[in-house]
Design an enzyme around this catalytic site. Structure first.
Site, PDB file in Angstrom:
ATOM      1  N   LYS A 179       0.941  -1.114  -0.263  1.00  7.38           N
ATOM      2  CA  LYS A 179      -0.201   0.019   0.170  1.00  7.38           C
ATOM      3  C   LYS A 179       0.547   1.230  -0.363  1.00  7.38           C
ATOM      4  O   LYS A 179       1.963   1.461   1.128  1.00  7.38           O
ATOM      5  CB  LYS A 179      -0.512  -0.012   1.108  1.00  7.38           C
ATOM      6  CG  LYS A 179      -1.812   1.282   1.351  1.00  7.38           C
ATOM      7  CD  LYS A 179      -2.340   0.896   2.138  1.00  7.38           C
ATOM      8  CE  LYS A 179      -3.402   3.068   2.871  1.00  7.38           C
ATOM      9  NZ  LYS A 179      -4.186   2.201   3.235  1.00  7.38           N
ATOM     10  N   ARG A 189     -10.970   9.467   2.312  1.00  6.66           N
ATOM     11  CA  ARG A 189     -10.591  10.780   3.616  1.00  6.66           C
ATOM     12  C   ARG A 189     -12.360  11.526   3.778  1.00  6.66           C
ATOM     13  O   ARG A 189     -12.284  11.554   4.865  1.00  6.66           O
ATOM     14  CB  ARG A 189      -8.736  10.911   4.037  1.00  6.66           C
ATOM     15  CG  ARG A 189      -8.166  10.311   4.124  1.00  6.66           C
ATOM     16  CD  ARG A 189      -6.735  11.245   3.598  1.00  6.66           C
ATOM     17  NE  ARG A 189      -5.569   9.647   3.589  1.00  6.66           N
ATOM     18  CZ  ARG A 189      -4.257   9.780   3.871  1.00  6.66           C
ATOM     19  NH1 ARG A 189      -4.444  10.843   3.369  1.00  6.66           N
ATOM     20  NH2 ARG A 189      -3.808   9.006   3.353  1.00  6.66           N
ATOM     21  N   LYS A 202       1.517   9.973   5.663  1.00  2.34           N
ATOM     22  CA  LYS A 202       1.335   8.579   6.016  1.00  2.34           C
ATOM     23  C   LYS A 202       2.361   8.417   4.958  1.00  2.34           C
ATOM     24  O   LYS A 202       3.282   6.522   5.454  1.00  2.34           O
ATOM     25  CB  LYS A 202      -0.288   8.319   6.021  1.00  2.34           C
ATOM     26  CG  LYS A 202      -1.196   8.663   6.576  1.00  2.34           C
ATOM     27  CD  LYS A 202      -1.931   7.477   6.191  1.00  2.34           C
ATOM     28  CE  LYS A 202      -3.715   8.099   6.979  1.00  2.34           C
ATOM     29  NZ  LYS A 202      -4.782   7.050   6.482  1.00  2.34           N
ATOM     30  N   LYS A 233      -2.399  -1.371  -3.987  1.00  3.85           N
ATOM     31  CA  LYS A 233      -3.049  -0.502  -2.897  1.00  3.85           C
ATOM     32  C   LYS A 233      -2.454   1.030  -3.770  1.00  3.85           C
ATOM     33  O   LYS A 233      -1.495   1.416  -2.721  1.00  3.85           O
ATOM     34  CB  LYS A 233      -4.119  -0.263  -2.142  1.00  3.85           C
ATOM     35  CG  LYS A 233      -4.509   0.622  -1.884  1.00  3.85           C
ATOM     36  CD  LYS A 233      -4.983   0.639  -0.770  1.00  3.85           C
ATOM     37  CE  LYS A 233      -6.031   1.681  -0.317  1.00  3.85           C
ATOM     38  NZ  LYS A 233      -6.573   1.658   1.175  1.00  3.85           N
ATOM     39  N   SER A 259     -10.341   5.597  -4.451  1.00  2.00           N
ATOM     40  CA  SER A 259     -11.482   6.272  -4.957  1.00  2.00           C
ATOM     41  C   SER A 259     -11.105   7.504  -5.737  1.00  2.00           C
ATOM     42  O   SER A 259     -11.727   8.453  -6.187  1.00  2.00           O
ATOM     43  CB  SER A 259     -11.436   8.100  -3.072  1.00  2.00           C
ATOM     44  OG  SER A 259     -10.504   8.174  -2.320  1.00  2.00           O
TER      45      SER A 259
HETATM   46  C1  PBG Z   1      -7.306   3.329   5.827  1.00  2.00           C
HETATM   47  C2  PBG Z   1      -7.336   3.358   4.090  1.00  2.00           C
HETATM   48  C3  PBG Z   1      -7.459   3.802   3.449  1.00  2.00           C
HETATM   49  C4  PBG Z   1      -7.990   3.401   1.747  1.00  2.00           C
HETATM   50  C5  PBG Z   1      -8.892   2.092   2.373  1.00  2.00           C
HETATM   51  N1  PBG Z   1      -7.930   2.325   4.120  1.00  2.00           N
HETATM   52  C6  PBG Z   1      -6.422   4.995   3.421  1.00  2.00           C
HETATM   53  C7  PBG Z   1      -5.354   5.700   3.813  1.00  2.00           C
HETATM   54  O1  PBG Z   1      -4.624   5.014   3.737  1.00  2.00           O
HETATM   55  O2  PBG Z   1      -5.425   7.042   3.882  1.00  2.00           O
HETATM   56  C8  PBG Z   1      -7.704   4.217   1.295  1.00  2.00           C
HETATM   57  C9  PBG Z   1      -8.875   4.044  -0.202  1.00  2.00           C
HETATM   58  C10 PBG Z   1      -9.413   4.522  -1.247  1.00  2.00           C
HETATM   59  O3  PBG Z   1      -8.973   5.897  -1.712  1.00  2.00           O
HETATM   60  O4  PBG Z   1     -10.239   4.666  -1.262  1.00  2.00           O
HETATM   61  N2  PBG Z   1      -6.487   2.534   6.180  1.00  2.00           N
END
Ligand code: PBG
Length: 309
Positions: A179, A189, A202, A233, A259
């Site tokens: 990720k 978010r 992050k 991801k 997203s």
């Molecule tokens: C959080 C999480 C995130 C997503 C899935 N779980 C966002 C992040 O890490 O800030 C993102 C999914 C998306 O953007 O559709 N643990």
């Protein structure tokens, strides 16, 4: 007849955002066409998914602000929004698979996936202990697939051990193994209410987009610790990672078309620059071609409808 790849509704996982209340639908401005639903609406979406041949939904709660805290303790509450949604789905639509996100960001006042020290640094080991408790809380509520999205080191092995210890031997783990610290998560978010809260970025725990070999090391570790499947991801910008993971490891690989990717497609359509149906199916086929067993996508229901024709 010569097509090398097929795309079916069975390849799709539908992410859903949960809101408190009853009969509530809250549209998300930065994710046009996607809403948060109260639990009755989540159950309705579960029925819709089942009827469309989608095997699984992924749940994300928008925790009311008053229940967020520095340590994200609401994640461990057996009656939190997430657990109530899991129980409602397993009760009313037992045929649908339920995948649940393990990370503290929907529950913390700082928007991070883990516990932070005085300097605001996300600490690995204390976070991993909290994630184990969060995973057990979800498994007790009936989650079929635990999906840790936090990127802490060592958490897969700890969660697997804890699940076995409590007899949740058939609960799967789909690890968000590779990720990336991505600019594509903004609308998500908004959806879980953490965007305005997030302090900093992050990058101390999510991956650097410059790195591919590191993704292979992350996947190897999570598999050695007991993950049943792994995720890459975001999706489309990282198809090379998907192909390399699939070539190296003979396990189910999933992609999250996140997203920001969804929002980009919808923005292109709104600008008259693209045609939705063709673009949705082409991007989803690309994931299958790259080697994915399946894809998490906000277009899941729409794509399943197109594929049923
Ligand atoms: C959080 C999480 C995130 C997503 C899935 N779980 C966002 C992040 O890490 O800030 C993102 C999914 C998306 O953007 O559709 N643990």
């Amino acid at each position: 007849m010569h097509a090398e790849t097929v795309l079916t509704p069975a390849d799709l996982i539908w992410p859903l955002f949960i809101a408190e209340g009853d009969g509530v639908e809250e549209p998300i401005a930065s994710l046009p066409g996607v809403s948060r639903w109260s639990i009755d609406g989540i159950v309705a979406r579960g029925r819709e998914a089942r009827d469309l041949g989608i095997p699984c939904v992924a749940l994300f709660p928008n925790t009311p602000p008053g229940l967020r805290s520095d340590d994200g303790a609401e994640a461990l509450n057996p009656d939190n929004l997430m657990c109530r949604a899991i129980r409602a789905l397993k009760d009313k639509v037992p045929e649908i698979g339920v995948l649940t996100d393990v990370a503290l960001d929907p529950y913390t006042t700082h928007g991070h996936d883990g516990l932070v020290d005085a300097a605001g640094y996300v600490v690995n080991d204390r976070t991993a202990d909290a994630l184990v408790q969060q995973a057990l809380n979800q498994a007790r509520a009936g989650s079929d697939i635990i999906a840790p999205s936090d990127m802490m080191d060592g958490r897969i092995g700890l969660i697997r051990g804890a699940l076995e210890g409590e007899g949740h031997v058939n609960v799967q783990i789909m690890s968000y193994a590779a990720k990336y610290a991505s600019a594509f998560y903004g609308p998500f978010r908004d959806a879980v209410g953490s965007r305005g809260l997030l302090k900093g970025d992050k990058k101390t725990y999510q991956m650097d987009s410059a790195n591919a070999e590191e993704a292979l090391r992350e996947v190897a570790l999570d598999l050695a610790e007991g993950a049943d499947s792994v995720m890459v991801k975001p999706g489309l910008p990282y198809l090379d990672i998907i192909a390399r993971v699939k070539a190296r490891f003979e396990v189910p690989v999933f992609a999250y078309q996140v997203s920001g990717e969804y929002a980009m497609i919808e923005a292109a359509i709104a600008a008259g620059a693209a045609e939705r149906d063709a673009m949705v199916l082409e991007t989803l086929m690309a994931f299958k071609r790259a080697g994915c067993a399946g894809v998490l996508t906000y277009h899941a229901a729409h794509a399943a409808r197109l594929l049923a024709r």
